[in-house]
Design a protein around this motif. Structure first.
Motif, PDB file in Angstrom:
ATOM      1  N   ALA A 227       0.823  -1.202   0.000  1.00  0.00           N
ATOM      2  CA  ALA A 227       0.000   0.000   0.000  1.00  0.00           C
ATOM      3  C   ALA A 227       0.862   1.259   0.000  1.00  0.00           C
ATOM      4  O   ALA A 227       0.553   2.247  -0.688  1.00  0.00           O
ATOM      5  N   HIS A 228       1.958   1.256   0.752  1.00  0.00           N
ATOM      6  CA  HIS A 228       2.839   2.431   0.802  1.00  0.00           C
ATOM      7  C   HIS A 228       3.549   2.650  -0.534  1.00  0.00           C
ATOM      8  O   HIS A 228       3.705   3.799  -0.974  1.00  0.00           O
ATOM      9  N   LYS A 229       3.986   1.583  -1.160  1.00  0.00           N
ATOM     10  CA  LYS A 229       4.623   1.721  -2.467  1.00  0.00           C
ATOM     11  C   LYS A 229       3.648   2.304  -3.484  1.00  0.00           C
ATOM     12  O   LYS A 229       3.989   3.210  -4.257  1.00  0.00           O
ATOM     13  N   LEU A 230       2.426   1.801  -3.484  1.00  0.00           N
ATOM     14  CA  LEU A 230       1.412   2.292  -4.415  1.00  0.00           C
ATOM     15  C   LEU A 230       1.043   3.748  -4.127  1.00  0.00           C
ATOM     16  O   LEU A 230       0.800   4.533  -5.055  1.00  0.00           O
ATOM     17  N   ALA A 231       1.001   4.101  -2.852  1.00  0.00           N
ATOM     18  CA  ALA A 231       0.673   5.478  -2.473  1.00  0.00           C
ATOM     19  C   ALA A 231       1.734   6.441  -2.981  1.00  0.00           C
ATOM     20  O   ALA A 231       1.420   7.533  -3.476  1.00  0.00           O
ATOM     21  N   ALA A 232       3.010   6.047  -2.870  1.00  0.00           N
ATOM     22  CA  ALA A 232       4.095   6.905  -3.358  1.00  0.00           C
ATOM     23  C   ALA A 232       3.996   7.088  -4.864  1.00  0.00           C
ATOM     24  O   ALA A 232       4.219   8.189  -5.391  1.00  0.00           O
ATOM     25  N   GLU A 233       3.660   6.028  -5.570  1.00  0.00           N
ATOM     26  CA  GLU A 233       3.463   6.131  -7.015  1.00  0.00           C
ATOM     27  C   GLU A 233       2.310   7.067  -7.342  1.00  0.00           C
ATOM     28  O   GLU A 233       2.381   7.858  -8.295  1.00  0.00           O
ATOM     29  N   ALA A 234       1.236   6.957  -6.544  1.00  0.00           N
ATOM     30  CA  ALA A 234       0.026   7.737  -6.816  1.00  0.00           C
ATOM     31  C   ALA A 234       0.187   9.216  -6.495  1.00  0.00           C
ATOM     32  O   ALA A 234      -0.745   9.999  -6.704  1.00  0.00           O
ATOM     33  N   LEU A 235       1.357   9.606  -5.990  1.00  0.00           N
ATOM     34  CA  LEU A 235       1.650  11.019  -5.757  1.00  0.00           C
ATOM     35  C   LEU A 235       2.488  11.618  -6.889  1.00  0.00           C
ATOM     36  O   LEU A 235       2.888  12.778  -6.813  1.00  0.00           O
ATOM     37  N   THR A 236       2.754  10.815  -7.915  1.00  0.00           N
ATOM     38  CA  THR A 236       3.554  11.292  -9.041  1.00  0.00           C
ATOM     39  C   THR A 236       2.663  11.826 -10.155  1.00  0.00           C
ATOM     40  O   THR A 236       1.493  11.450 -10.275  1.00  0.00           O
ATOM     41  N   LYS A 237       3.253  12.678 -10.997  1.00  0.00           N
ATOM     42  CA  LYS A 237       2.503  13.228 -12.136  1.00  0.00           C
ATOM     43  C   LYS A 237       2.106  12.119 -13.108  1.00  0.00           C
ATOM     44  O   LYS A 237       1.064  12.198 -13.765  1.00  0.00           O
TER      45      LYS A 237
END
Length: 374
Positions: A227-237
């Protein structure tokens, strides 16, 4: 993790169980990882990671280590369980003051992404919640929290979300999001499983108590890492910053009754599953403050949907069994100098057990008398 997210990351609380597991996974995917904590990890530092012993309350030190960092995973906190819950000033200084430092460092260092590890306790304070979601379940009012940890985590969560969209040095904006996990389990986990184990050994779970239909969620450490890895991705342009300013409940996607879920633990320890149900008031009367919080969490339904995380983050939790974690835990315990089967309780523990069993016995007598007279 998507290749666009590779770079240099900081994990606060990187010496703890979850923070270390997260850092280890990120390092295995080619990222440079800084594990920051006041306590040294119990495990070997993986290739691609370095450990720095420091306190997030030390702003100058935090600012120094964040040079070149492009994402912070803020997992550090204090006061979740045990006697440390009563250290109000320290809980406040770490959870609120430390988080404020992390946010300010992001702005000063031009760090564009911040993922904050929160807790379901920001919305749960003892009243039943069934299939709650991010839109329908409000924050618990500050004066209704009964423990400092939950209150300060709620304050910190709001700070992180409010910081979303802030300008950062060098241009650009800070993108933030919050994950709200429930109790964590997994191989090598010590806090939750150890506490449950001790309560089983103290016979707290010799009886059932509270609503027999009460249900709750748990999350396996690997699912929480995902979930944390996906969240970090979901903060990218590249992902449209879809997670910016958002909070997400994170669990295994299952709701369970604790006593049923703990069956593998009872079986491994040689205990039968509790079958007698006692009024929860008897258990409360025998407990200390930190025990009362545990009882509250056991006896009241509090379950949360993960639909938002599924849809926006692409979160798809994998199935795991508590039995595997119990087996791993018992192997560790039995490898120590004092095996679990031979561990001797302290005088204080014996006294607590005696008081608890006495109260339970008196309760049963009263129930029998009441049944005869009614």
């Amino acid at each position: 993790m998507d290749v666009s997210c590779k770079g240099k990351v900081l994990v606060t609380g990187g010496g703890g169980y979850f923070g270390f597991r997260l850092g280890k996974e990120l390092a295995s995917e080619g990222m440079t990882v800084i594990l920051l904590d006041v306590n040294k990890p119990l495990w070997d530092i993986p290739d691609g990671a370095i450990f720095l012993q420091s306190d997030i309350r030390d702003y100058s030190s935090l600012h120094k280590v964040c040079e070149g960092v492009d994402c912070i995973f803020h997992t550090a906190s204090y006061g979740m369980s045990g006697p440390e819950q009563l250290r109000k000033e320290q809980v406040e200084s770490v959870n609120v003051g430390g988080t404020n430092n992390v946010i300010n460092v992001c702005k000063e260092r031009g760090i564009p992404r911040l993922v904050y590890t929160s807790t379901i306790n920001v919305v749960f304070a003892g009243k039943p919640i069934v299939d709650g979601d991010e839109a329908s379940v409000p924050y618990v009012p500050g004066d209704l929290h009964i423990d400092h940890y939950s209150r300060t985590k709620a304050v910190a969560e709001r700070m992180v979300l409010s910081a979303n969209g802030s300008s950062v040095k060098g241009g650009g904006k800070l993108e933030t999001c919050v994950l709200r996990p429930c109790g964590i389990y997994g191989p090598g986990e010590r806090r939750h499983l150890h506490r449950v184990m001790m309560n089983v050994e103290r016979r707290l779970f010799s009886f059932r108590f509270g609503d027999p239909a009460a249900r709750m969620n748990w999350v396996h450490v690997d699912n929480l890492v995902l979930a944390h890895k996906l969240a970090a991705e979901a903060l990218t342009k590249k992902k449209g910053c879809i997670a910016s300013g958002q909070a997400y409940f994170i669990n295994d996607g299952l709701s369970v009754n604790l006593f049923e879920w703990l069956t593998p633990l009872f079986e491994k320890l040689g205990y039968s599953r509790p079958s007698i149900t006692l009024p929860v008031s008897l258990v409360y009367s025998a407990g200390r403050f930190h025990l009362l919080l545990q009882v509250r969490n056991i006896t009241v339904s509090h379950t949360f949907k993960i639909d938002k995380a599924r849809q926006e983050l692409g979160y798809c939790p994998q199935p795991y069994s508590l039995a595997d974690s119990v087996e791993h835990y018992l192997k560790i315990r039995q490898s120590r100098d004092t095996p679990i089967s031979l561990s001797l309780p302290s005088v204080r523990q014996l006294a607590e057990r005696g008081i608890l069993l006495l109260l339970m016995g008196l309760g049963l007598v009263l129930l029998i008398i009441y049944g005869i007279l009614s």
